[in-house]
Design a protein around this motif. Structure first.
Motif, PDB file in Angstrom:
ATOM      1  N   LYS A 116     -32.246 -81.993 -16.756  1.00 48.43           N
ATOM      2  CA  LYS A 116     -32.349 -80.811 -15.897  1.00 48.43           C
ATOM      3  C   LYS A 116     -30.948 -80.464 -15.406  1.00 48.43           C
ATOM      4  CE  LYS A 116     -34.426 -81.043 -11.765  1.00 48.43           C
ATOM      5  NZ  LYS A 116     -35.528 -81.072 -10.769  1.00 48.43           N
ATOM      6  N   PHE A 117     -30.594 -79.186 -15.506  1.00 44.92           N
ATOM      7  CA  PHE A 117     -29.287 -78.747 -15.027  1.00 44.92           C
ATOM      8  C   PHE A 117     -29.373 -77.323 -14.502  1.00 44.92           C
ATOM      9  CE2 PHE A 117     -29.427 -77.767 -19.550  1.00 44.92           C
ATOM     10  CZ  PHE A 117     -29.033 -76.431 -19.575  1.00 44.92           C
ATOM     11  N   THR A 118     -28.404 -76.985 -13.686  1.00 43.16           N
ATOM     12  CA  THR A 118     -28.266 -75.622 -13.169  1.00 43.16           C
ATOM     13  C   THR A 118     -26.934 -75.088 -13.676  1.00 43.16           C
ATOM     14  OG1 THR A 118     -29.508 -76.232 -11.199  1.00 43.16           O
ATOM     15  CG2 THR A 118     -28.204 -74.211 -11.079  1.00 43.16           C
ATOM     16  N   ASP A 119     -26.963 -73.846 -14.205  1.00 45.44           N
ATOM     17  CA  ASP A 119     -25.704 -73.269 -14.673  1.00 45.44           C
ATOM     18  C   ASP A 119     -25.068 -72.438 -13.562  1.00 45.44           C
ATOM     19  OD1 ASP A 119     -26.850 -70.685 -14.701  1.00 45.44           O
ATOM     20  OD2 ASP A 119     -27.327 -70.790 -16.834  1.00 45.44           O
ATOM     21  N   SER A 120     -23.869 -71.939 -13.809  1.00 44.19           N
ATOM     22  CA  SER A 120     -23.108 -71.234 -12.774  1.00 44.19           C
ATOM     23  C   SER A 120     -23.723 -69.880 -12.410  1.00 44.19           C
ATOM     24  CB  SER A 120     -21.639 -71.077 -13.184  1.00 44.19           C
ATOM     25  OG  SER A 120     -21.526 -70.483 -14.451  1.00 44.19           O
ATOM     26  N   ARG A 121     -24.740 -69.421 -13.146  1.00 54.03           N
ATOM     27  CA  ARG A 121     -25.493 -68.214 -12.760  1.00 54.03           C
ATOM     28  C   ARG A 121     -26.567 -68.554 -11.734  1.00 54.03           C
ATOM     29  NH1 ARG A 121     -27.547 -66.533 -18.641  1.00 54.03           N
ATOM     30  NH2 ARG A 121     -27.904 -68.770 -18.562  1.00 54.03           N
ATOM     31  N   GLY A 122     -26.837 -69.887 -11.585  1.00 53.49           N
ATOM     32  CA  GLY A 122     -27.895 -70.312 -10.681  1.00 53.49           C
ATOM     33  C   GLY A 122     -29.215 -70.563 -11.382  1.00 53.49           C
ATOM     34  N   GLU A 123     -29.241 -70.429 -12.717  1.00 57.90           N
ATOM     35  CA  GLU A 123     -30.470 -70.661 -13.475  1.00 57.90           C
ATOM     36  C   GLU A 123     -30.622 -72.146 -13.767  1.00 57.90           C
ATOM     37  OE1 GLU A 123     -31.132 -68.176 -16.873  1.00 57.90           O
ATOM     38  OE2 GLU A 123     -30.363 -66.396 -15.844  1.00 57.90           O
ATOM     39  N   THR A 124     -31.824 -72.670 -13.504  1.00 50.71           N
ATOM     40  CA  THR A 124     -32.116 -74.084 -13.746  1.00 50.71           C
ATOM     41  C   THR A 124     -32.919 -74.219 -15.032  1.00 50.71           C
ATOM     42  OG1 THR A 124     -32.089 -74.586 -11.391  1.00 50.71           O
ATOM     43  CG2 THR A 124     -33.238 -76.140 -12.818  1.00 50.71           C
ATOM     44  N   THR A 125     -32.524 -75.179 -15.852  1.00 45.61           N
ATOM     45  CA  THR A 125     -33.203 -75.462 -17.110  1.00 45.61           C
ATOM     46  C   THR A 125     -33.674 -76.905 -17.091  1.00 45.61           C
ATOM     47  OG1 THR A 125     -31.803 -73.895 -18.292  1.00 45.61           O
ATOM     48  CG2 THR A 125     -32.920 -75.549 -19.630  1.00 45.61           C
ATOM     49  N   ASN A 126     -34.888 -77.121 -17.543  1.00 47.93           N
ATOM     50  CA  ASN A 126     -35.479 -78.440 -17.641  1.00 47.93           C
ATOM     51  C   ASN A 126     -35.925 -78.619 -19.091  1.00 47.93           C
ATOM     52  OD1 ASN A 126     -36.628 -80.890 -17.026  1.00 47.93           O
ATOM     53  ND2 ASN A 126     -37.764 -80.122 -15.273  1.00 47.93           N
ATOM     54  N   LYS A 127     -35.410 -79.629 -19.766  1.00 46.34           N
ATOM     55  CA  LYS A 127     -35.687 -79.796 -21.197  1.00 46.34           C
ATOM     56  C   LYS A 127     -36.004 -81.254 -21.509  1.00 46.34           C
ATOM     57  CE  LYS A 127     -35.382 -77.907 -25.379  1.00 46.34           C
ATOM     58  NZ  LYS A 127     -36.118 -76.779 -25.844  1.00 46.34           N
ATOM     59  N   MET A 128     -37.022 -81.491 -22.309  1.00 42.85           N
ATOM     60  CA  MET A 128     -37.354 -82.829 -22.781  1.00 42.85           C
ATOM     61  C   MET A 128     -36.322 -83.206 -23.849  1.00 42.85           C
ATOM     62  SD  MET A 128     -39.709 -84.758 -21.858  1.00 42.85           S
ATOM     63  CE  MET A 128     -40.707 -86.106 -22.331  1.00 42.85           C
ATOM     64  N   ILE A 129     -35.643 -84.346 -23.655  1.00 44.23           N
ATOM     65  CA  ILE A 129     -34.599 -84.724 -24.619  1.00 44.23           C
ATOM     66  C   ILE A 129     -34.955 -86.002 -25.381  1.00 44.23           C
ATOM     67  CG2 ILE A 129     -32.761 -83.498 -23.440  1.00 44.23           C
ATOM     68  CD1 ILE A 129     -31.851 -86.225 -22.294  1.00 44.23           C
ATOM     69  N   CYS A 130     -36.007 -86.669 -24.958  1.00 40.35           N
ATOM     70  CA  CYS A 130     -36.533 -87.827 -25.691  1.00 40.35           C
ATOM     71  C   CYS A 130     -38.032 -87.819 -25.451  1.00 40.35           C
ATOM     72  CB  CYS A 130     -35.899 -89.129 -25.192  1.00 40.35           C
ATOM     73  SG  CYS A 130     -36.579 -90.605 -25.971  1.00 40.35           S
ATOM     74  N   SER A 131     -38.777 -87.410 -26.460  1.00 40.55           N
ATOM     75  CA  SER A 131     -40.204 -87.196 -26.259  1.00 40.55           C
ATOM     76  C   SER A 131     -41.000 -88.487 -26.078  1.00 40.55           C
ATOM     77  CB  SER A 131     -40.785 -86.383 -27.411  1.00 40.55           C
ATOM     78  OG  SER A 131     -40.493 -87.009 -28.642  1.00 40.55           O
ATOM     79  N   TYR A 132     -40.496 -89.606 -26.607  1.00 43.94           N
ATOM     80  CA  TYR A 132     -41.217 -90.872 -26.449  1.00 43.94           C
ATOM     81  C   TYR A 132     -40.247 -92.033 -26.516  1.00 43.94           C
ATOM     82  CZ  TYR A 132     -44.399 -94.740 -27.186  1.00 43.94           C
ATOM     83  OH  TYR A 132     -45.087 -95.923 -27.053  1.00 43.94           O
ATOM     84  N   THR A 133     -40.363 -92.936 -25.555  1.00 41.98           N
ATOM     85  CA  THR A 133     -39.547 -94.150 -25.566  1.00 41.98           C
ATOM     86  C   THR A 133     -40.292 -95.267 -24.856  1.00 41.98           C
ATOM     87  OG1 THR A 133     -37.398 -95.128 -25.013  1.00 41.98           O
ATOM     88  CG2 THR A 133     -38.282 -93.523 -23.453  1.00 41.98           C
ATOM     89  N   GLU A 134     -40.070 -96.468 -25.316  1.00 43.67           N
ATOM     90  CA  GLU A 134     -40.574 -97.669 -24.647  1.00 43.67           C
ATOM     91  C   GLU A 134     -39.424 -98.528 -24.153  1.00 43.67           C
ATOM     92  OE1 GLU A 134     -43.104 -99.828 -27.318  1.00 43.67           O
ATOM     93  OE2 GLU A 134     -44.556 -98.209 -27.457  1.00 43.67           O
ATOM     94  N   SER A 135     -38.230 -98.267 -24.690  1.00 46.21           N
ATOM     95  CA  SER A 135     -37.110 -99.164 -24.420  1.00 46.21           C
ATOM     96  C   SER A 135     -35.858 -98.468 -23.887  1.00 46.21           C
ATOM     97  CB  SER A 135     -36.752 -99.930 -25.695  1.00 46.21           C
ATOM     98  OG  SER A 135     -36.404 -99.010 -26.717  1.00 46.21           O
ATOM     99  N   LEU A 136     -35.932 -97.163 -23.652  1.00 48.85           N
ATOM    100  CA  LEU A 136     -34.750 -96.404 -23.190  1.00 48.85           C
ATOM    101  C   LEU A 136     -33.537 -96.676 -24.074  1.00 48.85           C
ATOM    102  CD1 LEU A 136     -35.105 -96.809 -19.317  1.00 48.85           C
ATOM    103  CD2 LEU A 136     -35.640 -94.797 -20.695  1.00 48.85           C
TER     104      LEU A 136
END
Length: 146
Positions: free
Chosen positions: A106-126
């Motif tokens: 999750k991040f906010t850009d300099s326009r103030g827009e926040t984006t939330n994105k799944m970057i690892c859909s499944y993990t057991e061990s990180l």
């Protein structure tokens, strides 16, 4: 075959074998690095190709909640610096997980827009890695996590 012709034939064969060996080893080395990376502690490479700086960059773990939905586990890590436009940053988030889950960014850009994105859909061990490309209108993810 004369000794001179035999020597040339052997020399040419050696050059061909060495060339093939170098080509195969180069390919194996890059594939082996990618293969082994998926078993190391989880990392995220963020390539900010957008026109905006990214602030409040957070990675965290999602798990299944009591009602069956997805919820934040409470394990999250915040990057202490901004990712400038055009910058590529590799981060090693400090996360914990018991059981199975997924990882979000999750991040906010300099326009103030926040984006939330799944970057690892499944993990057991990180473990493993995700490569994230942020453009002005899109966030693409290539994940290889366990």
């Amino acid at each position: 075959m004369t000794n001179k012709k035999l020597a040339w034939f052997v020399t040419i064969c050696i050059i061909i074998v060495v060339g093939i060996t170098v080509a195969v080893l180069s390919s194996v080395k890059s594939n082996a690095f990618s293969f082994l990376n998926q078993f190391s502690s989880f990392t995220v490479t963020i390539d900010n190709q957008s026109d905006f700086n990214l602030s409040s960059v957070e990675t965290g773990v999602l798990v299944s909640g009591a009602q069956g939905g997805t919820v934040e586990s409470g394990s999250k890590d915040t990057l202490g610096t901004e990712i400038k436009s055009g910058e590529v940053v590799k981060i090693h988030p400090s996360l914990s997980l018991s059981g199975e889950g997924g990882i979000y960014l999750k991040f906010t850009d300099s326009r103030g827009e926040t984006t939330n994105k799944m970057i690892c859909s499944y993990t057991e061990s990180l473990s493993g890695y995700s490569n994230v490309i942020v453009s002005n209108n899109n966030v693409s993810v290539k994940e290889k996590c366990n």
